[in-house]
Design a protein around this motif. Structure first.
Motif, short mmCIF file in Angstrom:
data_model
loop_
_atom_site.label_atom_id
_atom_site.label_comp_id
_atom_site.label_asym_id
_atom_site.label_seq_id
_atom_site.Cartn_x
_atom_site.Cartn_y
_atom_site.Cartn_z
N SER A 21 -2.79 45.13 38.42
CA SER A 21 -3.24 43.89 39.06
C SER A 21 -2.09 43.26 39.86
O SER A 21 -0.94 43.25 39.41
CB SER A 21 -3.70 42.92 37.98
N GLY A 22 -2.42 42.78 41.05
CA GLY A 22 -1.44 42.04 41.85
C GLY A 22 -0.52 42.89 42.72
O GLY A 22 0.35 42.36 43.40
N GLY A 24 -1.37 44.56 45.30
CA GLY A 24 -1.76 44.44 46.72
C GLY A 24 -2.86 45.38 47.17
O GLY A 24 -3.04 45.59 48.38
N LYS A 25 -3.63 45.92 46.24
CA LYS A 25 -4.70 46.87 46.61
C LYS A 25 -5.69 46.26 47.60
O LYS A 25 -6.02 46.85 48.61
CB LYS A 25 -5.46 47.34 45.35
N SER A 26 -6.16 45.04 47.27
CA SER A 26 -7.19 44.42 48.12
C SER A 26 -6.65 44.08 49.50
O SER A 26 -7.37 44.15 50.50
CB SER A 26 -7.75 43.17 47.44
N ASN A 27 -5.37 43.73 49.55
CA ASN A 27 -4.78 43.42 50.86
C ASN A 27 -4.50 44.68 51.68
O ASN A 27 -4.56 44.64 52.91
CB ASN A 27 -3.51 42.58 50.67
N CYS A 38 -4.19 38.23 53.25
CA CYS A 38 -4.37 36.92 52.63
C CYS A 38 -3.25 36.70 51.62
O CYS A 38 -3.12 37.47 50.66
CB CYS A 38 -5.73 36.85 51.95
N LEU A 39 -2.46 35.66 51.84
CA LEU A 39 -1.33 35.40 50.96
C LEU A 39 -1.76 34.93 49.58
O LEU A 39 -1.05 35.12 48.60
CB LEU A 39 -0.40 34.35 51.62
N SER A 41 -4.72 35.74 47.82
CA SER A 41 -5.97 36.41 47.43
C SER A 41 -6.14 36.35 45.92
O SER A 41 -5.18 36.36 45.16
CB SER A 41 -5.96 37.86 47.92
N SER A 43 -7.75 37.80 42.22
CA SER A 43 -7.99 39.09 41.59
C SER A 43 -9.41 39.57 41.88
O SER A 43 -10.35 38.78 41.85
CB SER A 43 -7.86 38.93 40.07
N THR A 44 -9.53 40.84 42.14
CA THR A 44 -10.85 41.41 42.39
C THR A 44 -11.66 41.42 41.10
O THR A 44 -11.13 41.70 40.03
CB THR A 44 -10.69 42.86 42.92
N GLY A 70 -7.19 45.68 38.91
CA GLY A 70 -6.23 46.43 38.13
C GLY A 70 -6.34 46.07 36.65
O GLY A 70 -6.04 46.87 35.77
N LYS A 126 4.63 46.06 49.21
CA LYS A 126 5.46 44.84 49.37
C LYS A 126 6.88 45.19 49.80
O LYS A 126 7.86 44.57 49.36
CB LYS A 126 5.45 43.99 48.09
N ASP A 128 8.26 44.52 52.33
CA ASP A 128 8.88 43.40 53.06
C ASP A 128 9.76 42.54 52.14
O ASP A 128 10.67 41.87 52.61
CB ASP A 128 7.77 42.52 53.67
N ALA A 156 1.48 45.48 53.17
CA ALA A 156 0.20 44.99 53.70
C ALA A 156 0.47 43.75 54.54
O ALA A 156 -0.19 43.53 55.56
CB ALA A 156 -0.76 44.68 52.56
N1 LIG Z 1 4.96 39.96 50.30
C1 LIG Z 1 3.86 40.67 50.14
N2 LIG Z 1 2.84 40.22 49.39
C2 LIG Z 1 1.74 40.99 49.26
C3 LIG Z 1 1.61 42.26 49.88
N3 LIG Z 1 0.40 42.77 49.55
C4 LIG Z 1 -0.18 41.88 48.75
N4 LIG Z 1 0.60 40.80 48.57
C5 LIG Z 1 0.32 39.61 47.76
O1 LIG Z 1 0.21 39.98 46.40
C6 LIG Z 1 -0.81 39.24 45.74
C7 LIG Z 1 -1.84 40.16 45.11
O2 LIG Z 1 -2.49 40.91 46.12
P1 LIG Z 1 -3.94 41.60 45.89
O3 LIG Z 1 -4.21 42.39 47.11
O4 LIG Z 1 -4.94 40.56 45.53
O5 LIG Z 1 -3.64 42.51 44.63
P2 LIG Z 1 -4.63 43.51 43.87
O6 LIG Z 1 -3.86 44.74 43.59
O7 LIG Z 1 -5.88 43.65 44.64
O8 LIG Z 1 -4.91 42.75 42.49
P3 LIG Z 1 -6.19 42.89 41.49
O9 LIG Z 1 -7.43 42.69 42.30
O10 LIG Z 1 -5.97 41.80 40.48
O11 LIG Z 1 -6.11 44.23 40.85
C8 LIG Z 1 -1.40 38.29 46.82
O12 LIG Z 1 -0.79 37.05 46.71
C9 LIG Z 1 -1.02 38.95 48.12
O13 LIG Z 1 -0.87 38.03 49.16
C10 LIG Z 1 2.70 42.72 50.70
O14 LIG Z 1 2.70 43.79 51.28
N5 LIG Z 1 3.80 41.89 50.77
#
Ligand SMILES: Nc1nc2c(ncn2[C@@H]2O[C@H](COP(=O)(O)OP(=O)(O)OP(=O)(O)O)[C@@H](O)[C@H]2O)c(=O)[nH]1
Ligand SMILES: [Mg+2]
Length: 216
Positions: A21-22, A24-27, A38-39, A41, A43-44, A70, A126, A128, A156
């Motif tokens: 989780s977290g 960045g899969k959804s992004n 989306c900064l 976002s 949890s899915t 996740g 991430k 960056d 992302a």
């Molecule tokens: N700096 C940075 N933040 C990111 C990046 N990708 C995602 N995030 C941030 O990380 C957090 C979680 O991103 P999600 O895409 O929701 O993560 P997820 O893996 O889908 O999480 P679950 O749905 O809980 O499994 C959010 O605040 C995003 O903005 C990235 O490439 N760089």
């Protein structure tokens, strides 16, 4: 060739997003399919999927990408999630060591639930956030080599390597499918006994007008 009146693509490939989780899969999904990030976002919950049609090795490929949480308690029914998937995009967060250590757990889950020939791309997301890095790129490469995975670091947020990672996994899937199709054709050609049919598994061979590798 597919009949473009009936279908707008040559192949349909189902790819699943997995990882803690977290990470960045959804992004990654929204960056690839809608060029959005989306900064904040959330949890899915359950399962979402999005598609994008693109050119891969001169073919029109529709990538159908599935995304779930996740976190165990929000996850969809595992077997349905993996069913028909020909690719997996396994994501960790380069700023969180635990998400990298858990890659082995996700690989185990793939072994237990997905097709054994599934193509896997591991992404250290991430990239960056260099100042917060907790996993070196070298550690990523070493693990990828050991487990025979493709590997890229992605962002992302900055749209770094997201396109490339999907292009790589889709091309790899396409190459495997087209090799299988060729082998099936050769097997059919060498089968000269009269009255003896050749059965071809559509999912494996891609040897039909519409090569669907996804069971939706
Ligand atoms: N700096 C940075 N933040 C990111 C990046 N990708 C995602 N995030 C941030 O990380 C957090 C979680 O991103 P999600 O895409 O929701 O993560 P997820 O893996 O889908 O999480 P679950 O749905 O809980 O499994 C959010 O605040 C995003 O903005 C990235 O490439 N760089
Ligand atoms: Mg998510």
């Amino acid at each position: 060739m597919a009949n473009r009146v009936d279908h707008e693509y040559d192949y349909l490939f189902k790819i699943v997003l997995i990882g803690d989780s977290g990470v960045g899969k959804s992004n990654i999904l929204s960056r690839f399919t809608r060029n959005e990030f989306c900064l904040e976002s959330k949890s899915t919950i359950g399962v979402e999927f999005a598609t994008r049609t693109l050119q891969v090795e001169g073919k029109t490929v529709k990538a159908q990408i599935w995304d779930t949480a996740g976190q165990e308690r929000y996850r969809a029914i595992t077997s349905a999630y993996y069913r028909g998937a020909v690719g997996a995009f396994l994501v960790y967060d380069i700023t969180k060591r635990q998400t990298f250590d858990n890659v082995l757990r996700w690989l185990r889950e793939l072994r237990d639930h997905a097709d054994s020939n599934i193509v896997i791309m591991m992404a250290g997301n991430k990239s960056d956030l260099k100042h917060l890095r907790a996993v070196s790129e070298e550690d990523g490469h070493t693990l990828a080599e050991k487990e025979a995975l493709s590997f890229l670091e992605t962002s992302a947020l900055e749209a770094t390597n997201v396109e490339k990672a999907f292009q790589t996994i889709l091309a790899e899937i396409y190459n495997i499918i087209s090799k299988k199709a060729l082998a099936a054709q050769e097997a059919a050609a060498s089968n000269t006994l009269p009255g003896q049919g050749t059965s071809i598994n559509i999912a494996d061979s891609g040897n039909t007008n519409k090569r669907s590798c996804c069971s939706t």
